[in-house]
Design an enzyme around this catalytic site. Structure first.
Site, PDB file in Angstrom:
ATOM      1  N   HIS A  23       0.823  -1.216   0.184  1.00  0.00           N
ATOM      2  CA  HIS A  23      -0.076   0.209  -0.096  1.00  0.00           C
ATOM      3  C   HIS A  23       0.960   1.329   0.047  1.00  0.00           C
ATOM      4  O   HIS A  23       1.609   1.513   1.055  1.00  0.00           O
ATOM      5  CB  HIS A  23      -0.793  -0.005   1.049  1.00  0.00           C
ATOM      6  CG  HIS A  23      -1.759   0.973   1.403  1.00  0.00           C
ATOM      7  ND1 HIS A  23      -1.842   1.804   2.367  1.00  0.00           N
ATOM      8  CD2 HIS A  23      -2.835   1.498   0.557  1.00  0.00           C
ATOM      9  CE1 HIS A  23      -2.754   2.904   2.355  1.00  0.00           C
ATOM     10  NE2 HIS A  23      -3.472   2.565   1.270  1.00  0.00           N
ATOM     11  N   GLU A  50       1.345  -0.339  -4.932  1.00  0.00           N
ATOM     12  CA  GLU A  50       0.391   0.592  -5.438  1.00  0.00           C
ATOM     13  C   GLU A  50       0.493   1.877  -5.276  1.00  0.00           C
ATOM     14  O   GLU A  50       0.972   2.651  -4.463  1.00  0.00           O
ATOM     15  CB  GLU A  50      -1.007   0.159  -4.377  1.00  0.00           C
ATOM     16  CG  GLU A  50      -2.023   0.826  -4.753  1.00  0.00           C
ATOM     17  CD  GLU A  50      -2.645   1.681  -3.333  1.00  0.00           C
ATOM     18  OE1 GLU A  50      -3.849   2.196  -3.587  1.00  0.00           O
ATOM     19  OE2 GLU A  50      -1.859   1.884  -2.291  1.00  0.00           O
ATOM     20  N   ASP A  52      -0.647   5.663  -6.050  1.00  0.00           N
ATOM     21  CA  ASP A  52      -1.900   6.595  -6.356  1.00  0.00           C
ATOM     22  C   ASP A  52      -1.423   7.506  -7.475  1.00  0.00           C
ATOM     23  O   ASP A  52      -0.648   8.497  -7.219  1.00  0.00           O
ATOM     24  CB  ASP A  52      -2.218   7.262  -4.897  1.00  0.00           C
ATOM     25  CG  ASP A  52      -2.982   6.418  -3.845  1.00  0.00           C
ATOM     26  OD1 ASP A  52      -3.349   5.267  -4.379  1.00  0.00           O
ATOM     27  OD2 ASP A  52      -2.855   6.578  -2.552  1.00  0.00           O
ATOM     28  N   HIS A  65      -0.714  10.605  -2.700  1.00  0.00           N
ATOM     29  CA  HIS A  65      -1.821  10.204  -1.966  1.00  0.00           C
ATOM     30  C   HIS A  65      -3.182  10.811  -2.166  1.00  0.00           C
ATOM     31  O   HIS A  65      -4.030  10.446  -2.545  1.00  0.00           O
ATOM     32  CB  HIS A  65      -1.502  10.220  -0.330  1.00  0.00           C
ATOM     33  CG  HIS A  65      -2.925  10.023   0.374  1.00  0.00           C
ATOM     34  ND1 HIS A  65      -3.672   8.793   0.140  1.00  0.00           N
ATOM     35  CD2 HIS A  65      -3.550  10.642   1.491  1.00  0.00           C
ATOM     36  CE1 HIS A  65      -4.633   8.919   1.121  1.00  0.00           C
ATOM     37  NE2 HIS A  65      -4.741   9.936   2.002  1.00  0.00           N
ATOM     38  N   GLU A 159      -4.079   3.597  -8.681  1.00  0.00           N
ATOM     39  CA  GLU A 159      -5.282   3.976  -8.186  1.00  0.00           C
ATOM     40  C   GLU A 159      -5.489   5.355  -8.652  1.00  0.00           C
ATOM     41  O   GLU A 159      -4.528   6.439  -8.664  1.00  0.00           O
ATOM     42  CB  GLU A 159      -5.406   4.047  -6.767  1.00  0.00           C
ATOM     43  CG  GLU A 159      -6.943   4.915  -6.467  1.00  0.00           C
ATOM     44  CD  GLU A 159      -7.133   4.916  -4.956  1.00  0.00           C
ATOM     45  OE1 GLU A 159      -8.157   5.752  -4.615  1.00  0.00           O
ATOM     46  OE2 GLU A 159      -6.339   4.454  -3.959  1.00  0.00           O
TER      47      GLU A 159
END
Length: 343
Positions: A23, A50, A52, A65, A159
């Site tokens: 994460h 991951e 963002d 983030h 993401e």
């Protein structure tokens, strides 16, 4: 939450097949969304990392983030950018600060990353000022270099952050930019080691028409509705009927783990309902600090204290999830390999 006995059953259910998704990188040990955090997670055995993704003024995908960056960079202390402070309404919330889309890449590169949670992770603050904001292209380059070094595939799990806001308010199409970036990097097939995730619905439906890579609908327990579909409710999306609608455009779901587990630690029907529709289930986010743990798994009242991460991970494996997001890659990989989900 339950006793460790329930968690122990996970050893019988193929726990070693569990995907470990880092994460924001190894964000329990390095400032999140930095190349250092991603590389450390890869070296610790993460299956996927991951990032963002947000977008600069000149259309470059970068990893933060949020698009507001005062909490993750030193921009607030930079006098030359004092006049960039803005207030914007993003997904219905008024937010003040400095935003990636108001900076060119060259300007953004003069900033340095810092720890977002210094009160919880003061040891990470030692690395403040060392790392730049990475581009998505640099993250891909890192992954490919580490694949060559380690002789194994390493997955990407980007993401898209606030794509509807960026398109409607800023004229930036992050969906199109990501599709172009994926093609350039060679990620075009469902078999490629990549998932694209988003809390919004429309961007995933667009991606379903534009690419064959796997897509994941994120489901939030606190926000009532996707930002681009205010008439929807995440709680309804988590029902069998809602999951059937998600299965029309996505390959998986990323729920908060509270959708998967009851308060006593037993499994809710969510995973079984999703699997019946061939949807993968990757809940988020396993963090070891007490402040992020369910109350029953906190070891004391110290928010920085280490909670019962092995129990929580074991409960999720026993619930038959397909992967987990975690800030603590090394601990998760060790638990997966050992199958020892006891505290």
């Amino acid at each position: 939450m339950t006793t460790p006995a329930v968690a122990q059953d996970a050893q019988k259910d193929g726990g070693n097949d569990l995907l470990i998704i880092a994460h924001r990188g190894a964000s329990g040990e390095r400032p999140e969304h930095t190349l250092a955090a991603y590389e450390r997670a890869i070296d610790q055995g993460a299956d996927y990392i991951e990032p963002d993704l947000v977008v600069t003024k000149d259309g470059v995908l970068v990893s933060r983030h949020e698009n507001e960056i005062s909490g993750t960079t030193d921009v607030e202390s930079r006098e030359e950018f004092e006049d960039r402070r803005r207030s914007k309404t993003i997904d219905g919330q008024l937010t003040a600060g400095w935003f990636v889309e108001d900076f060119t890449l060259a300007e953004l590169r003069t900033l340095r990353a810092k720890e977002r949670l210094p009160y919880i992770r003061p040891e990470n603050a030692r690395y403040n000022g060392l790392y730049q904001v990475p581009t998505f292209e640099e993250i891909v380059e890192l992954v490919k270099a580490k694949e060559a070094e380690l002789g194994k595939r390493i997955g990407l799990y980007p993401e898209l952050k606030h794509p509807n806001f960026l398109l409607q308010d800023e004229g930036i199409d992050s969906v199109d930019l990501l599709v172009q970036a994926l093609k350039k990097a060679g990620y075009t097939k469902a078999s490629d080691p990549i998932f694209i995730q988003c809390f919004e619905v429309g961007p995933l439906q667009r991606l379903d028409q534009l690419t064959d890579v796997r897509l994941v609908q994120l489901i939030h327990p606190e926000h009532e509705s996707p930002a681009d579909e205010p008439s929807m409710r995440y709680a309804e999306m988590a029902t069998p009927t809602g999951l059937a609608e998600i299965a029309k455009y996505a390959d998986g779901v990323g729920p908060h783990y509270s959708f998967v587990l009851n308060d006593d630690g037993s499994a809710k029907p969510f995973v079984a309902d999703a699997h019946a529709l061939d949807l993968k289930v990757h809940p988020w986010t396993l963090r070891s600090e007490n402040t992020f743990m369910p109350p029953a798994l906190r070891t004391n009242d110290n928010p920085r204290g280490v909670g019962a991460l092995p129990v929580l991970m074991g409960l999720l494996v026993a619930a038959d999830v397909d992967g987990i997001f975690t800030d603590h890659t090394a601990a998760a990989v060790m638990l997966r390999e050992s199958g020892n989900y006891q505290p």
